[in-house]
Design a protein around this motif. Structure first.
Motif, PDB file in Angstrom:
ATOM      1  N   ALA A 206      -2.983  -2.425   4.289  1.00  0.00           N
ATOM      2  CA  ALA A 206      -1.805  -3.262   4.004  1.00  0.00           C
ATOM      3  C   ALA A 206      -2.139  -4.751   4.043  1.00  0.00           C
ATOM      4  O   ALA A 206      -1.401  -5.556   4.601  1.00  0.00           O
ATOM      5  N   ARG A 207      -3.240  -5.127   3.394  1.00  0.00           N
ATOM      6  CA  ARG A 207      -3.763  -6.473   3.617  1.00  0.00           C
ATOM      7  C   ARG A 207      -3.726  -7.421   2.421  1.00  0.00           C
ATOM      8  O   ARG A 207      -3.938  -8.622   2.594  1.00  0.00           O
ATOM      9  N   PRO A 233       1.029  -5.378   1.814  1.00  0.00           N
ATOM     10  CA  PRO A 233       1.799  -5.361   3.056  1.00  0.00           C
ATOM     11  C   PRO A 233       3.167  -4.727   2.816  1.00  0.00           C
ATOM     12  O   PRO A 233       3.730  -4.828   1.711  1.00  0.00           O
ATOM     13  N   TRP A 234       3.714  -4.097   3.858  1.00  0.00           N
ATOM     14  CA  TRP A 234       5.039  -3.485   3.699  1.00  0.00           C
ATOM     15  C   TRP A 234       6.155  -4.501   3.693  1.00  0.00           C
ATOM     16  O   TRP A 234       7.315  -4.159   3.399  1.00  0.00           O
ATOM     17  N   THR A 235       5.859  -5.747   3.995  1.00  0.00           N
ATOM     18  CA  THR A 235       6.846  -6.808   3.794  1.00  0.00           C
ATOM     19  C   THR A 235       7.130  -7.022   2.319  1.00  0.00           C
ATOM     20  O   THR A 235       8.111  -7.673   1.959  1.00  0.00           O
ATOM     21  N   HIS A 236       6.273  -6.466   1.460  1.00  0.00           N
ATOM     22  CA  HIS A 236       6.460  -6.561   0.010  1.00  0.00           C
ATOM     23  C   HIS A 236       6.625  -5.170  -0.591  1.00  0.00           C
ATOM     24  O   HIS A 236       6.097  -4.870  -1.666  1.00  0.00           O
ATOM     25  N   GLU A 255       2.294   5.096   7.090  1.00  0.00           N
ATOM     26  CA  GLU A 255       1.952   5.334   8.490  1.00  0.00           C
ATOM     27  C   GLU A 255       2.665   4.388   9.436  1.00  0.00           C
ATOM     28  O   GLU A 255       2.804   4.687  10.625  1.00  0.00           O
ATOM     29  N   HIS A 256       3.139   3.248   8.929  1.00  0.00           N
ATOM     30  CA  HIS A 256       3.769   2.262   9.804  1.00  0.00           C
ATOM     31  C   HIS A 256       5.231   2.571  10.110  1.00  0.00           C
ATOM     32  O   HIS A 256       5.841   1.898  10.941  1.00  0.00           O
ATOM     33  N   PHE A 257       5.816   3.566   9.454  1.00  0.00           N
ATOM     34  CA  PHE A 257       7.240   3.843   9.605  1.00  0.00           C
ATOM     35  C   PHE A 257       7.461   4.940  10.638  1.00  0.00           C
ATOM     36  O   PHE A 257       6.688   5.888  10.727  1.00  0.00           O
ATOM     37  N   HIS A 258       8.570   4.847  11.387  1.00  0.00           N
ATOM     38  CA  HIS A 258       8.758   5.675  12.567  1.00  0.00           C
ATOM     39  C   HIS A 258       9.874   6.704  12.456  1.00  0.00           C
ATOM     40  O   HIS A 258      10.129   7.428  13.420  1.00  0.00           O
ATOM     41  N   GLN A 265      13.666   2.853   2.277  1.00  0.00           N
ATOM     42  CA  GLN A 265      13.353   2.002   1.140  1.00  0.00           C
ATOM     43  C   GLN A 265      12.125   2.505   0.381  1.00  0.00           C
ATOM     44  O   GLN A 265      12.031   2.350  -0.844  1.00  0.00           O
ATOM     45  N   LEU A 266      11.180   3.113   1.096  1.00  0.00           N
ATOM     46  CA  LEU A 266      10.016   3.671   0.420  1.00  0.00           C
ATOM     47  C   LEU A 266      10.453   4.733  -0.586  1.00  0.00           C
ATOM     48  O   LEU A 266       9.993   4.752  -1.739  1.00  0.00           O
ATOM     49  N   PHE A 267      11.349   5.624  -0.167  1.00  0.00           N
ATOM     50  CA  PHE A 267      11.826   6.650  -1.086  1.00  0.00           C
ATOM     51  C   PHE A 267      12.704   6.051  -2.176  1.00  0.00           C
ATOM     52  O   PHE A 267      12.609   6.433  -3.347  1.00  0.00           O
ATOM     53  N   ALA A 268      13.555   5.104  -1.799  1.00  0.00           N
ATOM     54  CA  ALA A 268      14.489   4.533  -2.771  1.00  0.00           C
ATOM     55  C   ALA A 268      13.777   3.802  -3.902  1.00  0.00           C
ATOM     56  O   ALA A 268      14.268   3.766  -5.040  1.00  0.00           O
ATOM     57  N   THR A 269      12.612   3.220  -3.604  1.00  0.00           N
ATOM     58  CA  THR A 269      11.881   2.455  -4.620  1.00  0.00           C
ATOM     59  C   THR A 269      10.719   3.233  -5.219  1.00  0.00           C
ATOM     60  O   THR A 269       9.974   2.690  -6.036  1.00  0.00           O
ATOM     61  N   ASN A 270      10.553   4.516  -4.811  1.00  0.00           N
ATOM     62  CA  ASN A 270       9.402   5.302  -5.276  1.00  0.00           C
ATOM     63  C   ASN A 270       8.106   4.511  -5.104  1.00  0.00           C
ATOM     64  O   ASN A 270       7.298   4.378  -6.016  1.00  0.00           O
ATOM     65  N   ALA A 271       7.922   4.010  -3.885  1.00  0.00           N
ATOM     66  CA  ALA A 271       6.829   3.074  -3.615  1.00  0.00           C
ATOM     67  C   ALA A 271       5.453   3.712  -3.696  1.00  0.00           C
ATOM     68  O   ALA A 271       4.472   3.040  -4.032  1.00  0.00           O
ATOM     69  N   VAL A 272       5.347   5.006  -3.361  1.00  0.00           N
ATOM     70  CA  VAL A 272       4.036   5.650  -3.288  1.00  0.00           C
ATOM     71  C   VAL A 272       4.079   7.016  -3.964  1.00  0.00           C
ATOM     72  O   VAL A 272       5.147   7.562  -4.256  1.00  0.00           O
ATOM     73  N   ASP A 273       2.900   7.566  -4.182  1.00  0.00           N
ATOM     74  CA  ASP A 273       2.766   8.945  -4.658  1.00  0.00           C
ATOM     75  C   ASP A 273       2.598   9.917  -3.503  1.00  0.00           C
ATOM     76  O   ASP A 273       2.922  11.098  -3.629  1.00  0.00           O
TER      77      ASP A 273
END
Length: 395
Positions: A206-207, A233-236, A255-258, A265-273
């Motif tokens: 995340a750098r 970074p997850w701020t973006h 991994e940073h989410f609890h 928001q990750l699911f709402a924006t389809n951020a990852v595969d």
């Protein structure tokens, strides 16, 4: 809902009577654990490792036990999860998330022992005969293409068919032209050394700012990566989908989410595969199943993060066996000292890059207090944004 009801019928597990925490020092990090006892003579264990806030995590676990666990039936898993999360007004956060996750593991351990079945029988059963794992931490040493390539070959020779590594040194935000070239050369050297059939995952930690992340997805395209992990970074987080659209390889993270609320928001924006929840950070068995189901709704795979001890590896296998959209599980187990396995006994072995079905009731793991006493916490720290961090020389 958020108070202990002592009038309810009690299961054969009895009621929670005591909660204790232990810490084990290693050259990798201090591992933390919670052990929960019942008045029926049962106990369960869970991992509460926090990379740098171990004593704080243990203190919170013991405090939350007195507020919410003592006197409760360990089978009331959903209510206890809510009690710990909502009743303490945590609503997220790393230390609270780790505590909740470890307690949830320990409660499943107790339930499995009370019923005489492995914990995975309580979390969906098994939809596979073994869980594939990949190696991380194997590249400790000099940040040179030849050194990475040699260690990759050694690791594959141990039976691993998948490797993850961070080739980027102390890069943060941007990489100079020379550093970007060296990073790409490291990936190229590893791919050339292990051949086309070994799956490679590149860690971004995340750098990077968007221009560098976009450049990297183009530069890394020829190496047929299984994923590029957390390039931004997850701020973006809102820019992850944009980066995914540019990438030829899958993008992973999480991994940073609890808990599911932080994942929203990750699911709402389809951020990852591919999502990467950690069983010892993302809410334990109870929450991991929900996250896997949400990922399935979004056509995403699950590759649990696990930079923890062999206890978390074994617990993660119990969880992963029932995840239909599982890809692979992370492990650092081959990096650890022998005494770690003396301290945490009954953990499952890795054989040819896979971990088979557990057989013992609960998690099947026990903590040996005498070994813990011989290896107290070290409180060491290594800064992955400092030059040479990949040598892992702790201070």
């Amino acid at each position: 809902m958020l108070t202990v009801d002592t009038e309810r019928p009690t299961t054969t597990a009895g009621r929670i009577s005591r909660v204790e925490t232990l810490m084990l020092g290693t050259a990798w990090r201090d591992f933390g654990y919670v052990r929960i006892h019942t008045d029926a003579g049962l106990h369960g264990v869970g991992e509460i490792t926090h990379p740098y806030r171990g004593s704080e995590t243990c203190a919170l676990a013991e405090a939350m036990a007195h507020r919410h666990l003592i006197g409760a039936d360990p089978f009331d898993i959903e209510e206890l999860w809510l009690r710990l999360y909502q009743g303490d007004f945590l609503r997220g956060g790393d230390i609270g998330g780790v505590v909740l996750s470890g307690v949830d593991q320990a409660l499943h351990d107790i339930m499995g022992k009370a019923l005489g079945v492995p914990a995975y029988r309580l979390t969906g059963g098994a939809c596979r005969a073994a869980v594939p794992v990949y190696a991380n931490g194997w590249y400790t040493g000099e940040r040179e293409p030849g050194a990475f390539a040699a260690k990759a070959v050694e690791t594959v020779a141990k039976g691993y068919a998948a490797l993850k590594f961070d080739p980027f040194g102390a890069g943060l935000g941007e990489l100079s032209r020379a550093e970007l070239r060296r990073s790409v050369e490291i990936v190229a050297a590893v791919r050339d050394a292990v051949g086309p059939d070994v799956e490679l995952f590149v860690e971004g930690h995340a750098r990077f700012a968007m221009p560098t992340a976009a450049r990297l997805v183009a530069e890394l395209a020829p190496f047929d990566l299984g994923w590029f992990e957390e390039p931004l970074p997850w701020t973006h987080i809102e820019r992850y989908a944009e980066l995914r659209a540019r990438a030829s390889m899958p993008i992973s993270g999480g991994e940073h989410f609890h808990n599911r609320y932080e994942y929203k928001q990750l699911f709402a924006t389809n951020a990852v595969d591919i999502i990467q929840p950690d069983l010892s950070m993302a809410g334990g068995f109870t929450e991991l199943r929900k996250l896997a189901a949400l990922a399935d709704m979004h056509a995403m795979l699950v590759a649990p993060h696990n930079s923890n001890s062999p206890l978390c590896t074994t617990a993660s296998v119990h969880a992963a066996l029932g995840i239909t959209n599982l890809k692979i599980l992370e492990t650092f187990d081959s990096l650890l000292e022998d005494y770690v396995f003396d301290a945490v006994t009954g953990t499952l072995p890795i054989v040819d890059g896979r971990i088979g079905l557990p057989e013992r009731p609960g998690l099947g793991v026990e903590l040996v207090d005498e070994v813990f006493a011989e290896h107290p916490p070290t409180q060491r720290f290594w800064n992955m944004f400092a030059p040479g961090w990949e040598r892992r020389e702790r201070t």
